[in-house]
Motif scaffolding. Structure first.
Motif, PDB file in Angstrom:
ATOM      1  N   ASN A 124       3.069  86.119 -45.084  1.00 23.55           N
ATOM      2  CA  ASN A 124       5.001  84.634 -44.816  1.00 23.55           C
ATOM      3  C   ASN A 124       4.644  83.730 -44.005  1.00 23.55           C
ATOM      4  O   ASN A 124       4.083  84.202 -42.977  1.00 23.55           O
ATOM      5  CB  ASN A 124       6.033  85.589 -44.930  1.00 23.55           C
ATOM      6  N   LEU A 125       5.713  82.753 -43.547  1.00 20.96           N
ATOM      7  CA  LEU A 125       5.026  81.758 -42.774  1.00 20.96           C
ATOM      8  C   LEU A 125       6.421  81.698 -42.273  1.00 20.96           C
ATOM      9  O   LEU A 125       7.606  81.292 -42.702  1.00 20.96           O
ATOM     10  CB  LEU A 125       4.678  80.008 -43.265  1.00 20.96           C
ATOM     11  N   GLU A 126       7.074  82.615 -40.915  1.00 19.92           N
ATOM     12  CA  GLU A 126       8.564  82.149 -40.485  1.00 19.92           C
ATOM     13  C   GLU A 126       8.255  80.856 -39.865  1.00 19.92           C
ATOM     14  O   GLU A 126       7.576  80.819 -38.374  1.00 19.92           O
ATOM     15  CB  GLU A 126       8.500  83.484 -39.193  1.00 19.92           C
ATOM     16  N   ILE A 127       9.401  79.679 -40.290  1.00 18.51           N
ATOM     17  CA  ILE A 127       9.035  78.429 -39.187  1.00 18.51           C
ATOM     18  C   ILE A 127      10.378  78.513 -38.459  1.00 18.51           C
ATOM     19  O   ILE A 127      11.913  78.931 -39.321  1.00 18.51           O
ATOM     20  CB  ILE A 127       8.888  77.468 -40.071  1.00 18.51           C
ATOM     21  N   PHE A 128      10.539  78.498 -37.175  1.00 22.81           N
ATOM     22  CA  PHE A 128      11.687  78.407 -36.530  1.00 22.81           C
ATOM     23  C   PHE A 128      11.600  77.258 -35.725  1.00 22.81           C
ATOM     24  O   PHE A 128      10.858  76.163 -35.566  1.00 22.81           O
ATOM     25  CB  PHE A 128      11.528  78.530 -35.229  1.00 22.81           C
ATOM     26  N   ARG A 129      12.951  76.329 -36.722  1.00 20.57           N
ATOM     27  CA  ARG A 129      13.206  74.409 -35.271  1.00 20.57           C
ATOM     28  C   ARG A 129      13.788  74.988 -34.135  1.00 20.57           C
ATOM     29  O   ARG A 129      15.212  75.198 -33.654  1.00 20.57           O
ATOM     30  CB  ARG A 129      13.184  74.448 -36.427  1.00 20.57           C
ATOM     31  N   GLU A 145      12.802  79.337 -40.988  1.00 19.09           N
ATOM     32  CA  GLU A 145      13.084  79.284 -42.385  1.00 19.09           C
ATOM     33  C   GLU A 145      11.683  80.247 -42.695  1.00 19.09           C
ATOM     34  O   GLU A 145      10.810  80.229 -42.293  1.00 19.09           O
ATOM     35  CB  GLU A 145      12.983  77.901 -42.552  1.00 19.09           C
ATOM     36  N   VAL A 146      11.298  80.791 -43.812  1.00 19.82           N
ATOM     37  CA  VAL A 146      10.379  81.804 -44.390  1.00 19.82           C
ATOM     38  C   VAL A 146       9.790  80.770 -46.136  1.00 19.82           C
ATOM     39  O   VAL A 146      10.747  80.284 -46.595  1.00 19.82           O
ATOM     40  CB  VAL A 146      11.158  82.984 -44.972  1.00 19.82           C
ATOM     41  N   VAL A 147       8.286  80.526 -45.784  1.00 15.44           N
ATOM     42  CA  VAL A 147       8.097  80.166 -46.972  1.00 15.44           C
ATOM     43  C   VAL A 147       7.045  81.585 -47.301  1.00 15.44           C
ATOM     44  O   VAL A 147       5.857  81.676 -46.402  1.00 15.44           O
ATOM     45  CB  VAL A 147       6.832  78.958 -46.155  1.00 15.44           C
ATOM     46  N   GLU A 148       7.043  82.332 -48.866  1.00 18.11           N
ATOM     47  CA  GLU A 148       6.359  82.828 -48.895  1.00 18.11           C
ATOM     48  C   GLU A 148       5.042  82.640 -49.301  1.00 18.11           C
ATOM     49  O   GLU A 148       5.526  81.421 -50.306  1.00 18.11           O
ATOM     50  CB  GLU A 148       7.496  83.813 -49.744  1.00 18.11           C
ATOM     51  N   LYS A 150      17.647  68.427 -45.418  1.00 17.83           N
ATOM     52  CA  LYS A 150      18.241  70.387 -45.528  1.00 17.83           C
ATOM     53  C   LYS A 150      17.573  71.181 -44.224  1.00 17.83           C
ATOM     54  O   LYS A 150      17.809  72.146 -44.530  1.00 17.83           O
ATOM     55  CB  LYS A 150      17.052  70.429 -46.855  1.00 17.83           C
ATOM     56  N   GLY A 151      16.330  71.036 -44.003  1.00 18.52           N
ATOM     57  CA  GLY A 151      16.053  71.335 -43.026  1.00 18.52           C
ATOM     58  C   GLY A 151      14.742  72.581 -43.191  1.00 18.52           C
ATOM     59  O   GLY A 151      14.513  73.494 -42.389  1.00 18.52           O
ATOM     60  N   ASP A 152      14.515  72.787 -44.617  1.00 19.35           N
ATOM     61  CA  ASP A 152      13.397  73.242 -45.109  1.00 19.35           C
ATOM     62  C   ASP A 152      12.302  72.761 -45.293  1.00 19.35           C
ATOM     63  O   ASP A 152      12.244  71.315 -45.619  1.00 19.35           O
ATOM     64  CB  ASP A 152      13.951  73.762 -46.390  1.00 19.35           C
ATOM     65  N   PHE A 153      10.839  73.158 -45.295  1.00 21.11           N
ATOM     66  CA  PHE A 153      10.185  72.555 -45.585  1.00 21.11           C
ATOM     67  C   PHE A 153       9.274  73.045 -46.807  1.00 21.11           C
ATOM     68  O   PHE A 153       9.712  73.775 -47.549  1.00 21.11           O
ATOM     69  CB  PHE A 153       8.581  73.626 -44.595  1.00 21.11           C
ATOM     70  N   LYS A 154       8.483  72.016 -47.680  1.00 21.11           N
ATOM     71  CA  LYS A 154       8.387  71.917 -48.610  1.00 21.11           C
ATOM     72  C   LYS A 154       6.726  71.595 -49.075  1.00 21.11           C
ATOM     73  O   LYS A 154       6.553  70.536 -48.378  1.00 21.11           O
ATOM     74  CB  LYS A 154       9.447  70.729 -50.228  1.00 21.11           C
ATOM     75  N   LEU A 155       6.650  71.844 -50.664  1.00 22.82           N
ATOM     76  CA  LEU A 155       4.945  71.548 -50.523  1.00 22.82           C
ATOM     77  C   LEU A 155       4.924  70.492 -50.684  1.00 22.82           C
ATOM     78  O   LEU A 155       5.539  69.659 -51.743  1.00 22.82           O
ATOM     79  CB  LEU A 155       4.715  72.468 -51.776  1.00 22.82           C
ATOM     80  N   LEU A 156       4.186  70.077 -50.528  1.00 22.55           N
ATOM     81  CA  LEU A 156       4.125  68.699 -51.045  1.00 22.55           C
ATOM     82  C   LEU A 156       2.710  68.730 -51.711  1.00 22.55           C
ATOM     83  O   LEU A 156       3.114  67.504 -53.324  1.00 22.55           O
ATOM     84  CB  LEU A 156       3.059  67.671 -49.668  1.00 22.55           C
ATOM     85  N   PHE A 188       0.084  71.572 -47.946  1.00 24.92           N
ATOM     86  CA  PHE A 188       0.469  70.394 -47.251  1.00 24.92           C
ATOM     87  C   PHE A 188       1.939  70.640 -47.460  1.00 24.92           C
ATOM     88  O   PHE A 188       2.377  70.582 -48.662  1.00 24.92           O
ATOM     89  CB  PHE A 188      -0.014  69.058 -47.277  1.00 24.92           C
ATOM     90  N   TYR A 189       2.663  70.909 -46.568  1.00 22.81           N
ATOM     91  CA  TYR A 189       3.923  70.882 -46.617  1.00 22.81           C
ATOM     92  C   TYR A 189       4.426  69.872 -45.731  1.00 22.81           C
ATOM     93  O   TYR A 189       3.848  69.403 -44.728  1.00 22.81           O
ATOM     94  CB  TYR A 189       4.741  72.014 -45.945  1.00 22.81           C
ATOM     95  N   GLN A 190       5.845  69.575 -45.910  1.00 26.18           N
ATOM     96  CA  GLN A 190       6.181  69.027 -44.665  1.00 26.18           C
ATOM     97  C   GLN A 190       8.043  69.397 -45.012  1.00 26.18           C
ATOM     98  O   GLN A 190       8.272  68.949 -46.205  1.00 26.18           O
ATOM     99  CB  GLN A 190       6.278  67.387 -45.785  1.00 26.18           C
ATOM    100  N   LEU A 191       8.314  68.790 -44.297  1.00 28.45           N
ATOM    101  CA  LEU A 191       9.716  69.177 -43.353  1.00 28.45           C
ATOM    102  C   LEU A 191      10.693  67.731 -44.419  1.00 28.45           C
ATOM    103  O   LEU A 191      10.276  67.310 -44.604  1.00 28.45           O
ATOM    104  CB  LEU A 191      10.058  68.847 -42.060  1.00 28.45           C
TER     105      LEU A 191
END
Lengths: 334, 742
Positions: free
Chosen positions: B442-447, B456-459, B508-514, B501-504
Motif C-alpha cells: 500500500n502507498l499511504e500518501i500524505f499531502r 490517500e491510499v494507493v493499493e 481532486k487531490g488523489d493520485f492516478k495511474l498515468l 507512473f502516477y500523477q496527482l
C-alpha cells in the motif's frame, strides 16, 4: 561480401598464412592437420598429413613450392605444396613453436620450446632447392640459444643474417644469425607476452601484438616503436593490410576463461585500426571464441582469421573498402 | 701508582683531553625543582583543631580518583596572625608523572558544595608569577589569500565537473561539449578507500587510515582534516556545516595522543561515530553505534546513523524500539534535555525544505518576514506492538506537537519517502495477508501542505521494489513485481518487473495511474534532478543491462513549466526517447543540470568491462571509456542557484536569444576543431611519409651495398603484365526441378 567459413579443423587454429599471390591459404591447428584452401571460394585443395601433435606454425615460400611446418610432436617438416608429400623431417628434443622462410627462400628459421631441461633454441637450416627437395642436410647451418626470457616468435629481418624475435617478457630483439649475439633489443616493447609478429612487405617495419592489450608498430632497423594501438582485450594476432593504411588486430578473452564469458563480453572481433592515426576504424564480428591468428592477402583484397572456435573465416573486401576515403585525400605511403 | 686519572680528580689526564663537554651531554638528569609538587587551591579554611580531619578527607578524595597520597605528604601553610589555614595546600608526590596524573584527575574536583579544588603545578605558579607584565603585541601572521572554494562555478564555459577513481588515481574532469571535456586535475594515491563530494560540491573528501581529509579550491589544496582512525563511512550535513564519520574500530586514545578540540579525548573511547564541525575542524561529539534490539536481529548498521534536519539546526538519531534523540547544533546538546520516547520506533525521516520554506526562513533570519516559516517536521513509524496497531506519525520540531497519526494494520515493513520539496510524504507499506504467506503493498500518501494532512491510499497487488518521487514534481514512479523469483534472488536470474507512473490530479487531490510499462527487467528508477526525464535501468544483472530514457512531458513546451492539469489526454505526454545498453552497469547518476546521465561499471562489484559512459537525456552515447580497475564516478554537485525567481523567469523568456549566441559559438568552434584535426592528421601523414621515404632510400642503399640487383619499378610492372589470368565461369544453363509422385 559474405565471409567464407572454412570448416576443416576440429580444434582451435594456431596459424594461417597466405602464399605470395594470395590465392592459397594455409591453415594449421591443434588437431594435427594442415589444410590448404583456395582463397577465392574457400574450396579445400588438400591436406598435409603426418604430424602427430598440435601444429603450431607454418610458412610457405615465395614460389609456393615448399611449405614448412613446426609441431608439438617435436618435428619440423618440409612439404611439397603441390603434392602434399612430406619431403623431409627434422627432429628436436622439444616442440617447434615458430618457423619462417627467409626472403630469398634459401633458409628456414625455427624456434624450439624451452622444456624438460632443454633450452629454447633457434636453428637456421639451409634449404636445398635443387631436385625434389628430399635431399636436405640434417644439421642446421647455425644454432644459438637466446638467454633470458623465452623466445616465442622469430622471423628474418630486413637484411640477411639478422633474426627478429619476440619474447615472453614482452621483449623484441634482433639477433645475429651466425653468432647468436643479441644485436639490438627493446626490453619494454610490451608489458606482457608477445603473441604475434608480422613484417611489412619490404620488412622495414613490423607489427607485434601482446597480451598486454596493445599492438605496436616498430621500425625493424632500430626497434623503435612507431605506433601503439591500445585495445581493451588481450591480443593474439596483428597483421598489416597492404594497399590501405590499416592494421588488423584480433584477440579476446583468454581461451581458458571463455566458457565463463558471454559472446558480447568476449570481444572476439577482428578490429581494424588506422595505421597512422592510431584510431579504431571498424570491427568485424563472427567468431565465437578468441581470434588466434589473422592473415591478410599480400594483394590486399581479402583477409582471413582463425579462431579458438576451430573456424577460419575468409573475408573478401567489398568494392566500398577500396573506394572509401574516411580520412580525406591524404596520400599515405605504403 | 698513578697520581691522577684513576680517581677521576682531574679531567686533564695524560693526553690532556677535556671531556667535560661530553660529560655534560650525557649527564644523567636528576629530578630537580618541584615538578612533583602540586598546589591545591580551594581548600576550606580551617582551625588547627580540624587539621587532621581535613588531611584525612583530602587524602581519601585523591585516593578515590586513583592518585593515592599520604597525609604526611600534605603541607598546610598557616596564617600565624589569626591561627587559621590559608585555604591552599601543597602536596608532594613521588615523581612528576604521578603529579601530572593527579592534576588532571583532581582539577575542578568538587570537594564539597562550597569548595572546588583547583590544582596547579607548583612550577607553573612560579612561572606565571614571574610573567612579564608589559603587553607585547603578538606578531600578526602574514595574510595569505585563500583560493575560492567555488571557483569551478565561475568557469567561462559553464561546465560541470566529475570525479573518477580508477586504480590508485583520482581524476577531476571538466564535462561540457565534446571539445570542452578535459582533465582538470589528477593525483595518484589521493585516497585509500573512496572519494566523496560534499553535498554542495565545495569539498572533495578522501578517506585514509588516519582519517578524513577535505580538499578544495582551484588547485585542490588541503582544507580540513578529521582525525578519525580507520574511518570507513562519512556523511555530510545538508548545508555542509558538519560531517559525521564512522569507523568499525572503537575509538582508542593511546597514552600521549595529541589533545585539543580537534582530537578525541579519553571520554570518547569505545565510540564509533564522531560529529565534526567542517569549518573549524573541531570534534563536536561522539556516539557509540546503536544496533536494533533483540538477540536474533542481525546486527546491521543503519547509515546515515545520524539524520540531519534540512537546515543543519538539528541532528537526530534513533535508538530502535525506544526513542529518537535530537541534538542541537552547534553545541550538540540534547534538545530539550530529553529524547523523544516512542515505544517501538523503527525509523524516521526529516521533512526536506522546499524552495519556498528556505526563502521564508532566510527572510525570517533577516527580520523581514511577517509570516512564520514552517517548523521542522519529522515522520516516524512504529510497528504493531501488543494491542497497538502500527502507526505513522508526523511531528513538528522543536515544538514536538503531533500533527497527524495514521494507524495501519498487517504491516511487515514501512519505508518513508519524502518528496524533495517537502510537499508529499509517501509511506510505502509492505503488508501481509492474514496467513502471512504473501506480501502486497500500500502507498499511504500524505499531502503535507494541505490542512489536516489528508492521506490517500494507493493499493497495489504486487510487491514494490523501488519507489521514487519526481524532484519538484507531483509524480512518482514505482517498480513492482509479481515474479516468483523476487523472494529468492539467485545469480543469473533476472526478475521481471512492471514500471508505473502516477500523477496527482489537481483539485481532486488523489493520485492516478498515468501509465504502466509492463514486463520490463528494470529495477532502478532515476529521475533527472530537474524532473520530467526519467531513466529506467537494469542494474546488477549479468545478462541484462538496459537503460530506457523516458520523457513525461513530451507535448509540453520547454520554455515554461506546465501549470495546472494539461488539457491533453491523461498520460499522453509520456514518450520513450531511447534505449541504450551499458554492459555490467552498476551505478547510474544524473549530472546536476539534468542534461547528462553517467553510467559506470565499478570494479568493486565485478571485473568485466569496468569503465564509464556519459549519455545525453535522450540516450545518445556521448563518450564511453572502458578502463581496467575503474571504481567510482561522481558528478560534482552544484549549490542552489543565486538567481532570484524573477531572474530565472527572465532567462526562460529570453531563451531563444541566449541559445542563438551559444549556437554561434558552437559553429565557430566546430569549424575550428575540424581544421585542427585535419592539420593534426596531415602532420601525422607527413611524418610517416617522410619516414617511409628515408627508410626506402636506406633499404635501396643497403641492397646496393650487398651487391644485389635492385628491382626497379619498371621490372615490377613487367612482372605484373606477365601474370596469367584464369577465369572461372560458372554458368547455369538450365535448371529443372522434377517432382516425383509415387
Amino acid at each position: 561480401m559474405r565471409p567464407i567459413l572454412l570448416q576443416g579443423h576440429e580444434r582451435s587454429l594456431t596459424q594461417i598464412k597466405f602464399n605470395r599471390e594470395g590465392d592459397l591459404l594455409f591453415s594449421c591447428s591443434k588437431d594435427h592437420i594442415i589444410n590448404v584452401w583456395f582463397a577465392h571460394n574457400g574450396e579445400r585443395l588438400g591436406t598435409y598429413d603426418g604430424h602427430n601433435g598440435t601444429v603450431w606454425t607454418i610458412d610457405v615460400d615465395s614460389e609456393s613450392r615448399f611449405l614448412v611446418s613446426g609441431s608439438a610432436d617435436n618435428t619440423l617438416r618440409l612439404w611439397s605444396v603441390q603434392t602434399g608429400k612430406c619431403l623431409y623431417r627434422w627432429e628436436f628434443p622439444t616442440a617447434v613453436k615458430r618457423v619462417a622462410w627467409s626472403e630469398d627462400d634459401s633458409q628456414v628459421v625455427c624456434i624450439t620450446e624451452q622444456r624438460m631441461g632443454y633450452q629454447c633454441a633457434v636453428r637456421i637450416f639451409d634449404i636445398d632447392r635443387e631436385g625434389d627437395g628430399t635431399n636436405q642436410s640434417k644439421e642446421p647451418s647455425s644454432i644459438f640459444y637466446p638467454i633470458g626470457s623465452k623466445a616465442t616468435l622469430c622471423s628474418f629481418a630486413h637484411v640477411p643474417n639478422l633474426i627478429l624475435m619476440g619474447h615472453e617478457s614482452g621483449k623484441v630483439a634482433l639477433f645475429d644469425a651466425k653468432t647468436g649475439d643479441e644485436v639490438l633489443n627493446n626490453e619494454r616493447a610490451h608489458m606482457d607476452v608477445v603473441t604475434d609478429l608480422q613484417l611489412s612487405p619490404d620488412r622495414s617495419y613490423f607489427i607485434t601484438s601482446s597480451k598486454d592489450k596493445t599492438a605496436r608498430l616498430h621500425e625493424t632497423k632500430t626497434l623503435t616503436v612507431l605506433k601503439t594501438y591500445t585495445t581493451e582485450t588481450p591480443l593474439n594476432s596483428a597483421a598489416i593490410a597492404p594497399g590501405k593504411p590499416y592494421v588488423l588486430l584480433g584477440g579476446g578473452q583468454d581461451a581458458m576463461s571463455v566458457t565463463t564469458t558471454s559472446l558480447r563480453q568476449g570481444k572476439f572481433e577482428t578490429r581494424f585500426w588506422h595505421k597512422i592515426f592510431e584510431e579504431e576504424v571498424g570491427r568485424v564480428k563472427g567468431h565465437f571464441g578468441p581470434v588466434n591468428t589473422i592473415a591478410v592477402s599480400p594483394k590486399g583484397d581479402c583477409y582471413a582469421s582463425g579462431g579458438e572456435d576451430g573456424f577460419v573465416r575468409v573475408h573478401h573486401f567489398d568494392e566500398s573498402y577500396f573506394r572509401a576515403k574516411p580520412y580525406g585525400d591524404l596520400e599515405i605511403e605504403e | 701508582m698513578a697520581p691522577n686519572g684513576v680517581n677521576g680528580v682531574h679531567h686533564e689526564d695524560d693526553e690532556g683531553i677535556d671531556y667535560s663537554d661530553i660529560e655534560n651531554k650525557y649527564k644523567v638528569k636528576f629530578e630537580e625543582g618541584f615538578d612533583n609538587i602540586l598546589l591545591v587551591d580551594g581548600v576550606p579554611i580551617i582551625d588547627e583543631a580540624k587539621r587532621g580531619k581535613l588531611l584525612d578527607k583530602i587524602a581519601k578524595e585523591f585516593g578515590r580518583k586513583g592518585a593515592p597520597i599520604k597525609t604526611a605528604d600534605i603541607s598546610v601553610p598557616w596564617n600565624d596572625t589569626n591561627g587559621k589555614s590559608k585555604g591552599f595546600v601543597f602536596i608532594e608526590f613521588k615523581n612528576a608523572i604521578d603529579a601530572a596524573f593527579a592534576q588532571t584527575a583532581m582539577d575542578g574536583h568538587p570537594f564539597d558544595s562550597k569548595h572546588t579544588f583547583r590544582v596547579n603545578r607548583f612550577t607553573d605558579i612560579e612561572r606565571y608569577a614571574d610573567m612579564d607584565e608589559t603587553y607585547v603585541d603578538p606578531e600578526p601572521d602574514e595574510y595569505k589569500p585563500k583560493e575560492h572554494l567555488r571557483s569551478w562555478l565561475g568557469d567561462s564555459q559553464g561546465r560541470d565537473q566529475y570525479a573518477t577513481y580508477r586504480g590508485d588515481e583520482v581524476e577531476i574532469h571538466w564535462h561540457g561539449k565534446p571539445s570542452q571535456c578535459e582533465v582538470a586535475f589528477s593525483r595518484q594515491n589521493w585516497t585509500d578507500l573512496y572519494i566523496s563530494w560534499s553535498p554542495l560540491g565545495t569539498y572533495i573528501a578522501t578517506l585514509h587510515r588516519q582519517g578524513v581529509q577535505l580538499w578544495g579550491g582551484a588547485s585542490w589544496g588541503k582544507q580540513h582534516r578529521f582525525a578519525h582512525p580507520m574511518v570507513k563511512l562519512i556523511d555530510f550535513s545538508p548545508c555542509e556545516n558538519y560531517i559525521v564519520t564512522w569507523s568499525n574500530d572503537p575509538i582508542v586514545v593511546p597514552e600521549g595522543a595529541q589533545q585539543g578540540p580537534q582530537f578525541f579525548s579519553p571520554e570518547d573511547e569505545g565510540h564509533n561515530i564522531a560529529v565534526w564541525d567542517v569549518k573549524t575542524g573541531n570534534l563536536l561529539r561522539t556516539f557509540p553505534t546503536a544496533y536494533p534490539e533483540g538477540e536474533d536481529v542481525k546486527k546491521q548498521l543503519q547509515w546515515p546513523a545520524l539524520k540531519w534536519s534540512p537546515d543543519d539546526k538539528y541532528v537526530a538519531r534513533v535508538t530502535p524500539g525506544q526513542q529518537i534523540s535530537v541534538y542541537e547544533l552547534p553545541s550538540m546538546g540534547l534538545q530539550g534535555k530529553k529524547s523523544i520516547k516512542i515505544e517501538g520506533v523503527v525509523d524516521f525521516e526529516w521533512c526536506p525544505q522546499g524552495d519556498k520554506d528556505r526563502e521564508e526562513a532566510e527572510a525570517e533570519a533577516k527580520g523581514k518576514s511577517t509570516r512564520k516559516p514552517r517548523e521542522n517536521m519529522l515522520a516516524y513509524w512504529t510497528p504493531e506492538v501488543a494491542n497497538q496497531p502500527a502507526r505513522v506519525t508526523l511531528m513538528n520540531f522543536p515544538s514536538r506537537t503531533l500533527l497527524r497519526q495514521k494507524n495501519l494494520f498487517n504491516v511487515t515493513e514501512c519505508k518513508l519517502h519524502w518528496q524533495n520539496q517537502g510537499d508529499f510524504l509517501c509511506v510505502k507499506v509492505d503488508r501481509h495477508t492474514k496467513t502471512k504467506k504473501s506480501i502486497f503493498c500500500n502507498l499511504e500518501i500524505f499531502r503535507v501542505r494541505e490542512k489536516d494532512f489528508p492521506v490517500e491510499v494507493v493499493e497495489l497487488k504486487d510487491a514494490v521494489t523501488d519507489f521514487s518521487w519526481e524532484p519538484r514534481g507531483e509524480r512518482f514512479a514505482l517498480i513492482s513485481s509479481s515474479d516468483p523469483n523476487l523472494a529468492n534472488p539467485a545469480p543469473g536470474i533476472t526478475v521481471k518487473t512492471d514500471v508505473s507512473f502516477y500523477q496527482l490530479v489537481r483539485g481532486k487531490g488523489d493520485f492516478k495511474l498515468l501509465r504502466t510499462l509492463s514486463t520490463r527487467t528494470s529495477n532502478t528508477v532515476r529521475w533527472s534532478p530537474r524532473g520530467r526525464h526519467v531513466v529506467l535501468a537494469t542494474i546488477g544483472s549479468s545478462s541484462k543491462s538496459e537503460l530506457e530514457f523516458w520523457d513525461l512531458d513530451f507535448n509540453a513546451d520547454d520554455t515554461g513549466r506546465r501549470e495546472g492539469p494539461s488539457k491533453e489526454e491523461w498520460g499522453s505526454g509520456i514518450q520513450h526517447l531511447g534505449t541504450a545498453d551499458h554492459y555490467g552497469v552498476t551505478d547510474v547518476e544524473w549530472d546536476p543540470s539534468g542534461r547528462y546521465l553517467a553510467t559506470s561499471a565499478s570494479a568493486w562489484r565485478h571485473t568485466l568491462e569496468n569503465g564509464y559512459a556519459i549519455w545525453d537525456f535522450r540516450g545518445q552515447e556521448l563518450e564511453k571509456h572502458i578502463l581496467d580497475r575503474f571504481k567510482q564516478f561522481l558528478w560534482r554537485p552544484r549549490p542552489r542557484t543565486l538567481l532570484t525567481k524573477e531572474q530565472q523567469r527572465q532567462i526562460r523568456r529570453n531563451l531563444k536569444e541566449y541559445s542563438r549566441q551559444f549556437d554561434e559559438e558552437d559553429a565557430a568552434e566546430e569549424s575550428n576543431i575540424s581544421a585542427e584535426l585535419i592539420a593534426h592528421r596531415k602532420r601525422l601523414v607527413d611524418e610517416w611519409n617522410a619516414w617511409r621515404t628515408r627508410v626506402k632510400a636506406e633499404m635501396a642503399e643497403e641492397q646496393n651495398r650487398l651487391g644485389k640487383k635492385v628491382e626497379s619499378e619498371a621490372d615490377k610492372q613487367g612482372e605484373e603484365e606477365k601474370e596469367e589470368i584464369e577465369l572461372w565461369v560458372d554458368e547455369v544453363i538450365e535448371q529443372i526441378e522434377e517432382e516425383v509422385v509415387e
